[in-house]
Design an enzyme around this catalytic site. Structure first.
Site, short mmCIF file in Angstrom:
data_model
loop_
_atom_site.label_atom_id
_atom_site.label_comp_id
_atom_site.label_asym_id
_atom_site.label_seq_id
_atom_site.Cartn_x
_atom_site.Cartn_y
_atom_site.Cartn_z
N ASP A 12 58.54 80.01 -10.89
CA ASP A 12 59.30 79.49 -12.03
C ASP A 12 60.63 80.22 -12.16
OD1 ASP A 12 59.83 77.94 -14.23
OD2 ASP A 12 58.53 79.04 -15.60
N GLY A 13 61.61 79.52 -12.66
CA GLY A 13 62.88 80.16 -12.99
C GLY A 13 64.01 79.88 -12.00
N TRP A 17 67.87 80.85 -12.83
CA TRP A 17 68.54 81.74 -11.88
C TRP A 17 69.91 81.16 -11.50
CZ3 TRP A 17 70.45 81.17 -6.94
CH2 TRP A 17 70.69 82.33 -6.20
N ARG A 25 71.43 73.50 -10.43
CA ARG A 25 70.00 73.82 -10.36
C ARG A 25 69.48 73.79 -8.92
NH1 ARG A 25 66.86 73.83 -14.69
NH2 ARG A 25 65.13 73.05 -13.46
N HIS A 29 66.84 76.14 -6.36
CA HIS A 29 65.68 75.75 -5.54
C HIS A 29 65.87 76.18 -4.08
CE1 HIS A 29 64.12 73.84 -9.00
NE2 HIS A 29 64.95 72.80 -9.00
N SER A 57 54.63 70.19 -9.50
CA SER A 57 53.45 69.70 -10.22
C SER A 57 53.49 68.18 -10.37
CB SER A 57 53.40 70.33 -11.62
OG SER A 57 54.41 69.76 -12.42
N THR A 58 52.36 67.61 -10.77
CA THR A 58 52.31 66.16 -11.00
C THR A 58 53.27 65.78 -12.13
OG1 THR A 58 50.33 66.63 -12.29
CG2 THR A 58 49.98 65.66 -10.14
N GLU A 59 53.62 66.76 -12.97
CA GLU A 59 54.53 66.50 -14.10
C GLU A 59 56.01 66.63 -13.70
OE1 GLU A 59 51.77 68.61 -14.46
OE2 GLU A 59 50.66 66.91 -15.30
N LEU A 122 48.55 84.53 7.97
CA LEU A 122 48.45 84.21 6.54
C LEU A 122 48.01 82.76 6.30
CD1 LEU A 122 49.18 85.16 3.57
CD2 LEU A 122 51.38 84.02 3.95
N ARG A 177 52.98 84.54 -12.66
CA ARG A 177 54.00 83.54 -13.02
C ARG A 177 55.31 84.28 -13.25
NH1 ARG A 177 53.75 78.15 -16.47
NH2 ARG A 177 55.95 77.62 -16.36
N LEU A 184 49.59 78.63 -17.79
CA LEU A 184 49.19 78.23 -16.43
C LEU A 184 49.74 76.87 -16.03
CD1 LEU A 184 45.49 79.50 -16.22
CD2 LEU A 184 47.48 80.39 -14.99
C1 FPP Z 1 60.56 76.17 -10.66
O1 FPP Z 1 61.78 76.50 -11.25
C2 FPP Z 1 60.71 75.46 -9.43
C3 FPP Z 1 60.34 74.18 -9.17
C4 FPP Z 1 59.65 73.28 -10.11
C5 FPP Z 1 60.64 73.51 -7.92
C6 FPP Z 1 60.51 73.80 -6.56
C7 FPP Z 1 60.20 75.03 -5.87
C8 FPP Z 1 60.89 75.36 -4.78
C9 FPP Z 1 62.08 74.64 -4.32
C10 FPP Z 1 60.43 76.43 -3.97
C11 FPP Z 1 60.23 75.88 -2.60
C12 FPP Z 1 58.92 75.98 -2.08
C13 FPP Z 1 58.65 75.73 -0.79
C14 FPP Z 1 57.26 75.83 -0.35
C15 FPP Z 1 59.68 75.38 0.20
P1 FPP Z 1 62.37 75.65 -12.48
O2 FPP Z 1 63.26 74.61 -11.95
O3 FPP Z 1 61.23 75.14 -13.32
O4 FPP Z 1 63.18 76.75 -13.22
P2 FPP Z 1 63.61 76.76 -14.77
O5 FPP Z 1 62.35 76.87 -15.58
O6 FPP Z 1 64.47 77.96 -14.85
O7 FPP Z 1 64.36 75.49 -15.03
#
Ligand code: FPP
Length: 233
Positions: A12-13, A17, A25, A29, A57-59, A122, A177, A184
């Site tokens: 998250d975040g 960031w 945004r 990512h 997530s599904t959401e 891993l 987290r 969660l």
């Molecule tokens: C959470 O930050 C990140 C996500 C919902 C999206 C995707 C994750 C990645 C791109 C990591 C990549 C993973 C792999 C396996 C390649 P957020 O957007 O919810 O952050 P915020 O809460 O600060 O808006």
């Protein structure tokens, strides 16, 4: 010291960031995806056998199209890299989530799962289009079918576990987290029954090896009792 066999992380975040740096945004990512690679190596170096990352997530489909597309493109590139470096990085990769909903990514996911299944490094589980309630409902309906067809004659905790996306994967010992939120968010609700939870303030792209070591230290100081009392009490 507690044994740490399976670490799960809610990434998250990324957005915050990026915002803090005046970047879109999407840039968050990109940095987040890069950090998954760093932390995979760091986790394995520390003797942890399973790493599960909650990436989508599904959401999360409710986010603007532009952001969802950027994230899917990142996954696509990540899968390409993993397929290319499958032997070198030696990871066993598995997708956790509703496979029907990830479009054309499924072909690459299945190729990678197949190519990597005999690796010995891993175990990386990537939760994409994952929601714990969806996982449990899916398991319940498959169980109902198999029960009716006489394929199973009882329903208990072990059986239910075998119908989850995580079948065969040990429950997480520690769930982290990042980025300050303390919930969660529909992640591994069944599997987290006895997991230790740790919430760290740093956003995911800043979660480095030092943060990982701090998290492991905090985990080692926890008293895991699984409903029992301490021997000496
Ligand atoms: C959470 O930050 C990140 C996500 C919902 C999206 C995707 C994750 C990645 C791109 C990591 C990549 C993973 C792999 C396996 C390649 P957020 O957007 O919810 O952050 P915020 O809460 O600060 O808006």
């Amino acid at each position: 010291m507690n044994s740490l066999n399976h670490l799960a992380i809610i990434l998250d975040g990324n957005g915050r960031w990026a915002k803090k740096r005046g970047l879109p945004r999407k840039a968050g990512h990109v940095a987040g995806a890069k950090n998954v690679e760093t932390i995979c190596r760091a986790v394995y170096k520390r003797g942890i056998k399973y790493l599960t990352v909650y990436a989508f997530s599904t959401e999360n489909w409710k986010r603007p199209d532009d952001e969802v597309n950027a994230i899917m493109k990142l996954f696509d590139g990540y899968l390409d890299d993993c397929i290319k470096n499958c032997k070198k990085n030696n990871m066993v990769v598995r997708l956790l989530g509703d496979r029907k909903g990830i479009g054309k990514l499924i072909d690459k996911v299945e190729k990678l799962e197949n190519d990597s299944k005999d690796n010995t490094g891993l175990n990386l589980n990537i939760a994409i289009n994952y929601g714990s309630r969806n996982e449990i409902v899916n398991a319940a309906s498959l169980i109902a079918e198999d029960y009716k067809a006489g394929k199973i004659d009882k329903i208990d905790e072990d059986i239910l576990g075998e119908y989850l996306y995580t079948a065969g994967i040990p429950d997480p010992d520690l769930i982290i987290r990042t980025s300050g939120e303390q919930r969660l968010s529909n992640f591994l609700l069944w599997q987290a029954a006895y997991s230790e939870l740790l919430f760290v303030d740093k956003p995911w792209p800043d979660f480095d090896e030092q943060e990982l070591d701090k998290a492991i230290e905090a985990y080692n100081s926890r008293d895991r009792r699984y409903g029992k009392i301490k021997e000496e009490e």
